[in-house]
Design a protein around this motif. Structure first.
Motif, PDB file in Angstrom:
ATOM      1  N   GLU A   1       0.834  -1.199   0.000  1.00 19.56           N
ATOM      2  CA  GLU A   1       0.000   0.000   0.000  1.00 19.56           C
ATOM      3  C   GLU A   1       0.873   1.256   0.000  1.00 19.56           C
ATOM      4  O   GLU A   1       1.883   1.305   0.701  1.00 19.56           O
ATOM      5  CB  GLU A   1      -0.886   0.013   1.247  1.00 19.56           C
ATOM      6  N   ASP A   2       0.432   2.274  -0.768  1.00 18.24           N
ATOM      7  CA  ASP A   2       1.184   3.532  -0.717  1.00 18.24           C
ATOM      8  C   ASP A   2       0.652   4.474   0.362  1.00 18.24           C
ATOM      9  O   ASP A   2       1.345   5.393   0.794  1.00 18.24           O
ATOM     10  CB  ASP A   2       1.208   4.240  -2.074  1.00 18.24           C
ATOM     11  N   ARG A   3      -0.590   4.240   0.833  1.00 19.44           N
ATOM     12  CA  ARG A   3      -1.230   5.084   1.842  1.00 19.44           C
ATOM     13  C   ARG A   3      -1.084   6.572   1.533  1.00 19.44           C
ATOM     14  O   ARG A   3      -1.047   7.412   2.432  1.00 19.44           O
ATOM     15  CB  ARG A   3      -0.721   4.744   3.245  1.00 19.44           C
ATOM     16  N   MET A   4      -0.958   6.866   0.248  1.00 18.34           N
ATOM     17  CA  MET A   4      -0.864   8.231  -0.262  1.00 18.34           C
ATOM     18  C   MET A   4       0.310   9.015   0.338  1.00 18.34           C
ATOM     19  O   MET A   4       0.236  10.225   0.570  1.00 18.34           O
ATOM     20  CB  MET A   4      -2.183   8.972  -0.065  1.00 18.34           C
TER      21      MET A   4
ATOM     22  N   ASN B   1       2.467  -6.294  -6.428  1.00 16.41           N
ATOM     23  CA  ASN B   1       1.178  -5.714  -6.782  1.00 16.41           C
ATOM     24  C   ASN B   1       1.131  -4.359  -6.077  1.00 16.41           C
ATOM     25  O   ASN B   1       0.663  -4.253  -4.945  1.00 16.41           O
ATOM     26  CB  ASN B   1       0.069  -6.647  -6.298  1.00 16.41           C
ATOM     27  N   ALA B   2       1.670  -3.337  -6.735  1.00 17.44           N
ATOM     28  CA  ALA B   2       1.856  -2.027  -6.101  1.00 17.44           C
ATOM     29  C   ALA B   2       0.511  -1.320  -5.987  1.00 17.44           C
ATOM     30  O   ALA B   2      -0.113  -0.980  -6.988  1.00 17.44           O
ATOM     31  CB  ALA B   2       2.840  -1.194  -6.904  1.00 17.44           C
ATOM     32  N   ARG B   3       0.082  -1.090  -4.770  1.00 14.36           N
ATOM     33  CA  ARG B   3      -1.261  -0.551  -4.517  1.00 14.36           C
ATOM     34  C   ARG B   3      -1.229   0.957  -4.283  1.00 14.36           C
ATOM     35  O   ARG B   3      -0.410   1.456  -3.513  1.00 14.36           O
ATOM     36  CB  ARG B   3      -1.853  -1.253  -3.297  1.00 14.36           C
ATOM     37  N   THR B   4      -2.148   1.640  -4.925  1.00 16.12           N
ATOM     38  CA  THR B   4      -2.369   3.038  -4.586  1.00 16.12           C
ATOM     39  C   THR B   4      -3.704   3.186  -3.879  1.00 16.12           C
ATOM     40  O   THR B   4      -4.713   2.594  -4.281  1.00 16.12           O
ATOM     41  CB  THR B   4      -2.326   3.973  -5.813  1.00 16.12           C
ATOM     42  N   ASP B   5      -3.693   3.983  -2.828  1.00 16.52           N
ATOM     43  CA  ASP B   5      -4.890   4.211  -2.014  1.00 16.52           C
ATOM     44  C   ASP B   5      -5.587   5.508  -2.388  1.00 16.52           C
ATOM     45  O   ASP B   5      -6.332   6.078  -1.586  1.00 16.52           O
ATOM     46  CB  ASP B   5      -4.505   4.224  -0.530  1.00 16.52           C
ATOM     47  N   ALA B   6      -5.376   5.965  -3.609  1.00 16.73           N
ATOM     48  CA  ALA B   6      -5.955   7.234  -4.032  1.00 16.73           C
ATOM     49  C   ALA B   6      -7.475   7.241  -3.926  1.00 16.73           C
ATOM     50  O   ALA B   6      -8.073   8.269  -3.577  1.00 16.73           O
ATOM     51  CB  ALA B   6      -5.532   7.545  -5.468  1.00 16.73           C
ATOM     52  N   LEU B   7      -8.116   6.114  -4.219  1.00 21.05           N
ATOM     53  CA  LEU B   7      -9.573   6.043  -4.114  1.00 21.05           C
ATOM     54  C   LEU B   7     -10.007   5.662  -2.700  1.00 21.05           C
ATOM     55  O   LEU B   7     -11.031   6.149  -2.213  1.00 21.05           O
ATOM     56  CB  LEU B   7     -10.128   5.034  -5.118  1.00 21.05           C
ATOM     57  N   VAL B   8      -9.236   4.822  -2.029  1.00 19.85           N
ATOM     58  CA  VAL B   8      -9.587   4.378  -0.679  1.00 19.85           C
ATOM     59  C   VAL B   8      -9.623   5.555   0.290  1.00 19.85           C
ATOM     60  O   VAL B   8     -10.516   5.646   1.148  1.00 19.85           O
ATOM     61  CB  VAL B   8      -8.580   3.317  -0.189  1.00 19.85           C
ATOM     62  N   LEU B   9      -8.666   6.460   0.177  1.00 15.84           N
ATOM     63  CA  LEU B   9      -8.540   7.567   1.126  1.00 15.84           C
ATOM     64  C   LEU B   9      -9.161   8.869   0.631  1.00 15.84           C
ATOM     65  O   LEU B   9      -9.049   9.898   1.298  1.00 15.84           O
ATOM     66  CB  LEU B   9      -7.058   7.792   1.445  1.00 15.84           C
ATOM     67  N   ALA B  10      -9.829   8.829  -0.501  1.00 16.77           N
ATOM     68  CA  ALA B  10     -10.408  10.042  -1.064  1.00 16.77           C
ATOM     69  C   ALA B  10     -11.683  10.445  -0.336  1.00 16.77           C
ATOM     70  O   ALA B  10     -12.406   9.605   0.203  1.00 16.77           O
ATOM     71  CB  ALA B  10     -10.714   9.829  -2.540  1.00 16.77           C
TER      72      ALA B  10
ATOM     73  N   PHE C   1      -2.342  -2.139  -8.236  1.00 13.28           N
ATOM     74  CA  PHE C   1      -3.597  -2.496  -7.576  1.00 13.28           C
ATOM     75  C   PHE C   1      -4.350  -1.219  -7.202  1.00 13.28           C
ATOM     76  O   PHE C   1      -3.812  -0.349  -6.520  1.00 13.28           O
ATOM     77  CB  PHE C   1      -3.265  -3.330  -6.329  1.00 13.28           C
ATOM     78  N   VAL C   2      -5.613  -1.136  -7.653  1.00 10.60           N
ATOM     79  CA  VAL C   2      -6.429   0.048  -7.370  1.00 10.60           C
ATOM     80  C   VAL C   2      -7.737  -0.377  -6.703  1.00 10.60           C
ATOM     81  O   VAL C   2      -8.741  -0.615  -7.377  1.00 10.60           O
ATOM     82  CB  VAL C   2      -6.728   0.854  -8.649  1.00 10.60           C
ATOM     83  N   PRO C   3      -7.745  -0.491  -5.371  1.00 14.12           N
ATOM     84  CA  PRO C   3      -8.993  -0.819  -4.674  1.00 14.12           C
ATOM     85  C   PRO C   3     -10.041   0.257  -4.885  1.00 14.12           C
ATOM     86  O   PRO C   3      -9.728   1.434  -5.031  1.00 14.12           O
ATOM     87  CB  PRO C   3      -8.568  -0.904  -3.203  1.00 14.12           C
ATOM     88  N   ARG C   4     -11.304  -0.146  -4.865  1.00 16.41           N
ATOM     89  CA  ARG C   4     -12.481   0.714  -5.012  1.00 16.41           C
ATOM     90  C   ARG C   4     -12.667   1.257  -6.424  1.00 16.41           C
ATOM     91  O   ARG C   4     -13.461   2.163  -6.634  1.00 16.41           O
ATOM     92  CB  ARG C   4     -12.486   1.849  -3.984  1.00 16.41           C
ATOM     93  N   LEU C   5     -11.968   0.695  -7.365  1.00 18.80           N
ATOM     94  CA  LEU C   5     -12.212   1.010  -8.764  1.00 18.80           C
ATOM     95  C   LEU C   5     -13.176  -0.055  -9.289  1.00 18.80           C
ATOM     96  O   LEU C   5     -12.772  -1.193  -9.537  1.00 18.80           O
ATOM     97  CB  LEU C   5     -10.902   0.996  -9.550  1.00 18.80           C
ATOM     98  N   VAL C   6     -14.449   0.312  -9.440  1.00 17.48           N
ATOM     99  CA  VAL C   6     -15.470  -0.686  -9.809  1.00 17.48           C
ATOM    100  C   VAL C   6     -16.312  -0.267 -11.006  1.00 17.48           C
ATOM    101  O   VAL C   6     -16.968  -1.117 -11.624  1.00 17.48           O
ATOM    102  CB  VAL C   6     -16.407  -1.002  -8.621  1.00 17.48           C
ATOM    103  N   ASP C   7     -16.316   1.019 -11.356  1.00 13.49           N
ATOM    104  CA  ASP C   7     -17.111   1.491 -12.477  1.00 13.49           C
ATOM    105  C   ASP C   7     -16.466   1.070 -13.797  1.00 13.49           C
ATOM    106  O   ASP C   7     -15.259   1.239 -13.995  1.00 13.49           O
ATOM    107  CB  ASP C   7     -17.227   3.019 -12.413  1.00 13.49           C
TER     108      ASP C   7
END
Length: 260
Positions: free
Chosen positions: A112-115, A142-151, A180-186
């Motif tokens: 996780e990058d935790r921004m 699997n390099a994760r960005t939390d840009a959507l998780v913490l937005a 890895f981009v959690p909360r990307l569902v659209d």
């Protein structure tokens, strides 16, 4: 070629194959052996949230690293498929944490990058990849960005996706094979990010009631979809429902299988 090298190569090939890699995350030995018994399962990923919950800890690196690693090591020893570990944000030293995981036989992991500032996040990615090289493997990060998780809920989606892409491209440039981009569902947003990162570079999580089917994600160019803590929640839902039925005067489901 060592078993470690073979498993790392297998895991990387699964991420770059035309077929999407579908991973049902596990949290202990019995969940791991139960999942690997399913035809078509070719790799496993652990869920840090679920492992922490197993021991009574909240998610977010509250479980002691050694306890976390002990469970992951037990999982690795119990199965014959490649295992990817959720490294959370690296427990303060992403490279050292990855090195400890690799010593247990882990060949891939989420980070996780935790921004954090992008240069710090990229440095952590590089440290994990170096730990893999030092061990003689191509670690499948699997390099994760939390840009959507913490937005914020009302944040501008276009700006958020631009940040997802900026960070994802930086992680790929640093050598991470997937992002890895959690909360990307659209569907349309997935298409935008997948096109920007390139084919077989994006990985997602499948939240109940919101995710697209794996077949559609594959058509959009997604490399991998996993389930995070949701598989444990499925199991716990079944447990609580069964407990309610039997306490309420009923019986356990006749469809129950002897999986342990």
């Amino acid at each position: 070629m060592t078993d470690l090298q073979r498993n790392a190569r297998t895991l990387l090939d699964l991420h770059t194959a035309p077929e999407i890699l579908v991973l049902a995350n596990v949290w202990d030995v019995i969940s791991a052996t139960t999942v690997t018994a399913v035809p078509g399962v070719t790799a496993l990923a652990t869920a840090s949230h679920s492992i922490a919950a197993t021991f009574g800890y909240e998610d977010g690196e509250n479980i002691p690293l050694e306890l976390h690693l002990d469970m992951v090591g037990r999982i690795v020893r119990a199965v014959d498929v490649p295992v990817s570990m959720d490294l959370e944000s690296g427990y303060g030293d992403a490279g050292a944490t990855a090195a400890k995981a690799i010593e247990l036989g882990v060949v891939g992991g989420n980070l996780e990058d935790r921004m954090k500032p992008l240069d710090e996040a990229v440095a952590a990615v590089e440290a994990v990849l170096k730990a893999g090289r030092d061990a003689g493997i191509d670690f499948v990060l699997n390099a994760r960005t939390d840009a959507l998780v913490l937005a914020d809920e009302d944040a501008d989606r276009t700006a958020l996706l631009d940040e997802v892409i900026r960070r994802g491209q930086a992680f790929l440039a640093a050598g991470a094979p997937v992002v890895f981009v959690p909360r990307l569902v659209d569907r349309d947003e997935i298409r935008v990010v997948a096109d920007a990162l390139g084919p077989r570079k994006l990985t997602l999580i499948s939240p109940p009631g919101a995710a697209l089917p794996a077949r559609e994600l594959q058509e959009l160019g997604v490399a991998r979809v996993s389930t995070g803590p949701f598989t444990q929640r499925v199991a716990l839902t079944a447990l609580q429902d069964a407990a309610a039925d039997i306490v309420g005067g009923g019986v356990l489901p006749a469809s129950t299988r002897a999986l342990n």
